[in-house]
Design a protein around this motif. Structure first.
Motif, PDB file in Angstrom:
ATOM      1  N   PRO A  86      -5.404   8.327  -0.096  1.00  0.00           N
ATOM      2  CA  PRO A  86      -5.799   7.530   1.075  1.00  0.00           C
ATOM      3  C   PRO A  86      -5.406   8.151   2.401  1.00  0.00           C
ATOM      4  O   PRO A  86      -6.116   7.998   3.391  1.00  0.00           O
ATOM      5  CB  PRO A  86      -5.085   6.180   0.840  1.00  0.00           C
ATOM      6  CG  PRO A  86      -4.012   6.465  -0.152  1.00  0.00           C
ATOM      7  CD  PRO A  86      -4.526   7.578  -1.003  1.00  0.00           C
ATOM      8  N   LYS A  87      -4.289   8.851   2.432  1.00  0.00           N
ATOM      9  CA  LYS A  87      -3.869   9.484   3.697  1.00  0.00           C
ATOM     10  C   LYS A  87      -4.880  10.532   4.132  1.00  0.00           C
ATOM     11  O   LYS A  87      -5.133  10.705   5.331  1.00  0.00           O
ATOM     12  CB  LYS A  87      -2.478  10.099   3.533  1.00  0.00           C
ATOM     13  CG  LYS A  87      -1.367   9.081   3.271  1.00  0.00           C
ATOM     14  CD  LYS A  87      -0.004   9.724   3.309  1.00  0.00           C
ATOM     15  CE  LYS A  87       0.221  10.685   2.137  1.00  0.00           C
ATOM     16  NZ  LYS A  87       0.179  10.003   0.833  1.00  0.00           N
ATOM     17  N   GLU A 147     -15.976   6.157   0.578  1.00  0.00           N
ATOM     18  CA  GLU A 147     -15.133   5.503  -0.419  1.00  0.00           C
ATOM     19  C   GLU A 147     -15.375   3.994  -0.447  1.00  0.00           C
ATOM     20  O   GLU A 147     -15.331   3.371  -1.511  1.00  0.00           O
ATOM     21  CB  GLU A 147     -13.657   5.804  -0.133  1.00  0.00           C
ATOM     22  CG  GLU A 147     -13.278   7.276  -0.288  1.00  0.00           C
ATOM     23  CD  GLU A 147     -13.643   7.818  -1.659  1.00  0.00           C
ATOM     24  OE1 GLU A 147     -12.979   7.452  -2.645  1.00  0.00           O
ATOM     25  OE2 GLU A 147     -14.608   8.607  -1.749  1.00  0.00           O
ATOM     26  N   ASN A 152      -9.680  -2.756   1.275  1.00  0.00           N
ATOM     27  CA  ASN A 152      -9.109  -1.657   2.068  1.00  0.00           C
ATOM     28  C   ASN A 152      -7.767  -1.231   1.450  1.00  0.00           C
ATOM     29  O   ASN A 152      -6.989  -2.094   1.064  1.00  0.00           O
ATOM     30  CB  ASN A 152      -8.916  -2.230   3.483  1.00  0.00           C
ATOM     31  CG  ASN A 152      -8.364  -1.257   4.489  1.00  0.00           C
ATOM     32  OD1 ASN A 152      -7.759  -0.249   4.145  1.00  0.00           O
ATOM     33  ND2 ASN A 152      -8.545  -1.599   5.745  1.00  0.00           N
ATOM     34  N   PRO A 153      -7.487   0.052   1.242  1.00  0.00           N
ATOM     35  CA  PRO A 153      -8.082   1.243   1.866  1.00  0.00           C
ATOM     36  C   PRO A 153      -9.110   1.985   1.018  1.00  0.00           C
ATOM     37  O   PRO A 153      -9.449   3.120   1.363  1.00  0.00           O
ATOM     38  CB  PRO A 153      -6.868   2.116   2.118  1.00  0.00           C
ATOM     39  CG  PRO A 153      -5.965   1.849   0.968  1.00  0.00           C
ATOM     40  CD  PRO A 153      -6.151   0.389   0.658  1.00  0.00           C
ATOM     41  N   TRP A 154      -9.542   1.439  -0.148  1.00  0.00           N
ATOM     42  CA  TRP A 154     -10.613   2.038  -0.941  1.00  0.00           C
ATOM     43  C   TRP A 154     -10.286   3.433  -1.476  1.00  0.00           C
ATOM     44  O   TRP A 154     -11.193   4.241  -1.753  1.00  0.00           O
ATOM     45  CB  TRP A 154     -11.918   2.086  -0.134  1.00  0.00           C
ATOM     46  CG  TRP A 154     -12.248   0.773   0.469  1.00  0.00           C
ATOM     47  CD1 TRP A 154     -12.456  -0.397  -0.182  1.00  0.00           C
ATOM     48  CD2 TRP A 154     -12.364   0.470   1.867  1.00  0.00           C
ATOM     49  NE1 TRP A 154     -12.695  -1.411   0.700  1.00  0.00           N
ATOM     50  CE2 TRP A 154     -12.642  -0.909   1.970  1.00  0.00           C
ATOM     51  CE3 TRP A 154     -12.266   1.219   3.026  1.00  0.00           C
ATOM     52  CZ2 TRP A 154     -12.818  -1.538   3.195  1.00  0.00           C
ATOM     53  CZ3 TRP A 154     -12.440   0.589   4.241  1.00  0.00           C
ATOM     54  CH2 TRP A 154     -12.713  -0.763   4.327  1.00  0.00           C
ATOM     55  N   SER A 155      -9.038   3.713  -1.626  1.00  0.00           N
ATOM     56  CA  SER A 155      -8.637   5.027  -2.149  1.00  0.00           C
ATOM     57  C   SER A 155      -7.215   4.911  -2.699  1.00  0.00           C
ATOM     58  O   SER A 155      -6.340   4.375  -2.001  1.00  0.00           O
ATOM     59  CB  SER A 155      -8.690   6.076  -1.034  1.00  0.00           C
ATOM     60  OG  SER A 155      -8.162   7.302  -1.459  1.00  0.00           O
ATOM     61  N   TRP A 192      -8.400   8.690   5.170  1.00  0.00           N
ATOM     62  CA  TRP A 192      -8.431   7.980   6.442  1.00  0.00           C
ATOM     63  C   TRP A 192      -8.325   8.899   7.652  1.00  0.00           C
ATOM     64  O   TRP A 192      -8.315   8.433   8.799  1.00  0.00           O
ATOM     65  CB  TRP A 192      -7.348   6.896   6.454  1.00  0.00           C
ATOM     66  CG  TRP A 192      -7.853   5.680   5.747  1.00  0.00           C
ATOM     67  CD1 TRP A 192      -7.859   5.464   4.409  1.00  0.00           C
ATOM     68  CD2 TRP A 192      -8.477   4.543   6.338  1.00  0.00           C
ATOM     69  NE1 TRP A 192      -8.446   4.262   4.103  1.00  0.00           N
ATOM     70  CE2 TRP A 192      -8.831   3.675   5.285  1.00  0.00           C
ATOM     71  CE3 TRP A 192      -8.767   4.173   7.644  1.00  0.00           C
ATOM     72  CZ2 TRP A 192      -9.464   2.461   5.513  1.00  0.00           C
ATOM     73  CZ3 TRP A 192      -9.397   2.957   7.869  1.00  0.00           C
ATOM     74  CH2 TRP A 192      -9.741   2.109   6.815  1.00  0.00           C
ATOM     75  N   SER A 198       0.810  -1.220   0.000  1.00  0.00           N
ATOM     76  CA  SER A 198       0.000   0.000   0.000  1.00  0.00           C
ATOM     77  C   SER A 198       0.840   1.265   0.000  1.00  0.00           C
ATOM     78  O   SER A 198       0.481   2.261  -0.633  1.00  0.00           O
ATOM     79  CB  SER A 198      -0.937   0.002   1.219  1.00  0.00           C
ATOM     80  OG  SER A 198      -1.843  -1.076   1.165  1.00  0.00           O
ATOM     81  N   VAL A 202     -14.032   7.560   4.758  1.00  0.00           N
ATOM     82  CA  VAL A 202     -13.698   6.149   4.570  1.00  0.00           C
ATOM     83  C   VAL A 202     -14.953   5.382   4.184  1.00  0.00           C
ATOM     84  O   VAL A 202     -14.947   4.567   3.244  1.00  0.00           O
ATOM     85  CB  VAL A 202     -13.072   5.560   5.848  1.00  0.00           C
ATOM     86  CG1 VAL A 202     -12.865   4.055   5.695  1.00  0.00           C
ATOM     87  CG2 VAL A 202     -11.748   6.238   6.162  1.00  0.00           C
ATOM     88  N   SER A 249      -3.685   1.770  -4.694  1.00  0.00           N
ATOM     89  CA  SER A 249      -3.281   1.403  -3.334  1.00  0.00           C
ATOM     90  C   SER A 249      -2.977  -0.084  -3.306  1.00  0.00           C
ATOM     91  O   SER A 249      -2.138  -0.548  -4.056  1.00  0.00           O
ATOM     92  CB  SER A 249      -4.350   1.796  -2.312  1.00  0.00           C
ATOM     93  OG  SER A 249      -4.408   3.199  -2.171  1.00  0.00           O
TER      94      SER A 249
END
Length: 589
Positions: free
Chosen positions: A478-479, A491, A448-451, A482, A159, A488, A411
């Motif tokens: 993603p940063k 997404e 996960n992380p869906w972004s 989340w 990731s 979250v 990701s």
């Protein structure tokens, strides 16, 4: 004396209240008098700045006490953190103080060191539990979960890159060492303080013990939390029982695995109701009940499922849906996949290893046993050798390196779902020189992380996947996502919609009268998304154009359409294999 200073040994007092672990300088200061003489060198500053020295002494003592209380009172779940959690009397702390005061001086220091190390390990255990509850909605299993730490490191690498993995691992190791060292120093310091002021320490411990008993008797609470607690002891007791259960589990599982209702069924009597059909078992990563039931997601997801049902019906396909209970939640997809295919409850890594080294026949293996299907796996999440493919009865496995994808990772997700399905069409389903196919397909875009997320494009524009470079650049970071649980969840919902659109779009485009699709979620998403739900339910759907295929499952009670209703049947996931083989084989196994 600072927290890191080795105390000078002084004679015992006539009362026996102080012992050789005392520090004359610190004792003088603690009593409120002038600081005792200190040797020259690095401690000379104590003579020059006595008030600062006294402040350091008091500060480190307070810090030591705070660390010990933190270790005893901190909960092992993030959602239980709060001021109320620390406004309690821990029975374990009172008992530990009593023990240290009762020990002879020559044993006391060693006991303090051992106590500090154990408190440090206890704190680490609680931190690890916090992480597991956040991802898997359960505590760490000290017998069976060690392999998951390696998987977690691999997830970080995939990731956030190799640098992110190195930093994360180094940070974890540094935190582990720091906790052990600080807890040990804190225990030694407080033990020395109690020994130097034994009468006061004894009276204080007695008062706290009486207060604890009184609070238990009266049921005193602060902010709904009991003031008197023995939570650490209860947690450790549960862990002991967990370890015992883990050690017994191997024997229990072997007994369960030895029973297979179809083991003696001749190949020509297996799955007779599906001969000539292309049967696709498709797992949608993290597609859980929350996507359908949660009010914040239900509207958009319901619209996606209704539209998919309509489009498939227009193409001549019928569909029915129900619920399955997964053995895992948050992560552990391979445990859910193997449960679904083996007909056994694979709830931990030990069971998974026992299964994949056994001769247990899986649902996919039974398809291959008939000799009437070519069995293939589309597994874009696999990036390295996967010997388990042979165990699952797959003639050929297409991993992330063999789907022809030249686009970017999203990701963790190596290949967007739409491309994975198009690759399956190109490599296997669309061939004219083939026999019927049984395929296990893993759709990973909803991992996960869906972004950032992929999005649907024209199937004719997929090419080698290079088009997704621009789509990834348009996506979210993603940063940033989340930092906000609601982002979250948004997404996640969009990722599920994308996976569903990809799958229904493929059936609409490439499905025919011989297509039989079973698709399901493998587990619920992480607690950040489920928002406290303890359900492990996932949707499961069967789609086919041939009415005879659908008639075989009429007795299941599943509801029409891609969306299972709240009252649709709910089975354990390990029940599916035998129910499916019974429905599409002889009337009795």
């Amino acid at each position: 004396m600072s927290l890191f200073t080795r105390p000078r040994r002084t004679p015992d007092t006539a009362e026996g209240g102080a012992d050789r672990d005392g520090d004359a300088a610190a004792a003088g200061e603690a009593a409120g008098g002038a600081p005792a003489a200190t040797p020259p060198g690095r401690f000379a500053w104590r003579r020059r700045w006595p008030r600062a020295a006294r402040g350091v002494t008091v500060g480190t003592t307070v810090l030591a006490g705070a660390l010990i209380l933190f270790a005893l009172l901190v909960p092992n779940r993030v959602e239980r953190l709060g001021a109320g959690a620390f406004l309690r009397l821990p029975a374990e702390g009172i008992l530990l103080a009593t023990l240290l005061l009762a020990l002879p001086p020559r044993f006391r220091r060693a006991a303090a060191v051992v106590s500090g190390v154990l408190l440090g390990l206890l704190t680490v255990m609680k931190f690890v539990d916090m992480g597991f509850y956040q991802v898997l909605a359960r505590p760490f299993d000290w017998v069976l979960d060690w392999i998951l730490l390696d998987d977690a490191a691999e997830f970080v690498r995939e990731s956030f890159g190799r640098g992110g993995q190195v930093l994360a691992v180094a940070g974890v190791i540094a935190l582990f060492v720091a906790v052990l060292v600080l807890m040990t120093l804190a225990a030694v310091r407080l033990t020395g303080l109690m020994a130097r002021h034994r009468p006061v320490a004894v009276r204080t411990t007695l008062v706290l013990g009486v207060a604890w008993i009184t609070c238990v008797t009266l049921g005193v609470r602060v902010a709904g939390v009991p003031v008197a607690t023995k939570g650490t002891a209860e947690m450790l007791g549960n862990r002991v029982e967990q370890v015992r259960a883990g050690l017994r589990d191997a024997r229990v599982f072997d007994e369960q695995a030895s029973v297979d209702a179809f083991a003696t069924t001749p190949p020509d009597r297996l799955l007779t109701g599906l001969r000539g059909k292309d049967v696709l078992f498709t797992f949608i990563e993290s597609y859980g009940r929350v996507a359908i039931d949660d009010p914040a997601m239900a509207g958009p997801v319901d619209a996606t499922l209704r539209e998919g049902t309509r489009r498939l019906a227009d193409a001549g396909f019928a569909s029915r849906s129900g619920w399955l209970k997964s053995p895992v939640t948050g992560a552990g997809s391979w445990l859910a996949h193997s449960t679904f295919l083996s007909g056994l409850w694979i709830k931990n890594q030990q069971r998974y290893r026992s299964l994949t080294t056994s001769d247990r026949m899986t649902l996919t293996g039974y398809f291959r046993k008939t000799g009437d299907w070519r069995t293939v796996g589309i597994v874009p999440g696999v990036r390295r050798a996967w010997p388990e493919g042979e165990f699952f009865g797959l003639d050929h496995v297409y991993d992330s390196e063999h789907l022809g994808y030249r686009g970017p990772y999203f990701s963790w997700t190596p290949v967007p779902d739409q491309f994975s399905l198009e690759a399956f069409e190109r490599l296997e389903h669309g061939r004219t020189d083939r026999k019927p196919i049984m395929a296990e397909i893993i759709l990973a875009s909803s991992h996960n992380p869906w972004s950032p997320l992929a999005r649907m494009i024209d199937w004719d524009d997929l090419g080698d996947g290079s088009v997704f470079h621009g789509i990834k650049e348009e996506g979210t970071d993603p940063k940033e996502v989340w930092k906000d649980p609601e982002k979250v969840r948004t997404e996640y919902r969009r990722a599920i919609e994308y996976s569903l659109d990809s799958l229904t779009g493929w059936v609409e485009r490439y499905g025919d009268e011989n297509t039989v699709l079973v698709f399901l979620g493998d587990h619920q998403p992480v607690p950040t998304v489920t928002a406290g739900s303890t359900s492990r339910d996932v949707p499961v759907t069967i789609v086919a154009k041939d009415e005879k295929v659908m008639e075989r499952v009429a007795g299941w009670g599943w509801r029409d359409g891609l969306k299972p209703s709240a009252g649709a049947p709910r089975w354990n996931m390990d029940e599916f294999r035998d129910r499916f083989m019974t429905a599409y084989g002889p009337s009795s196994p």
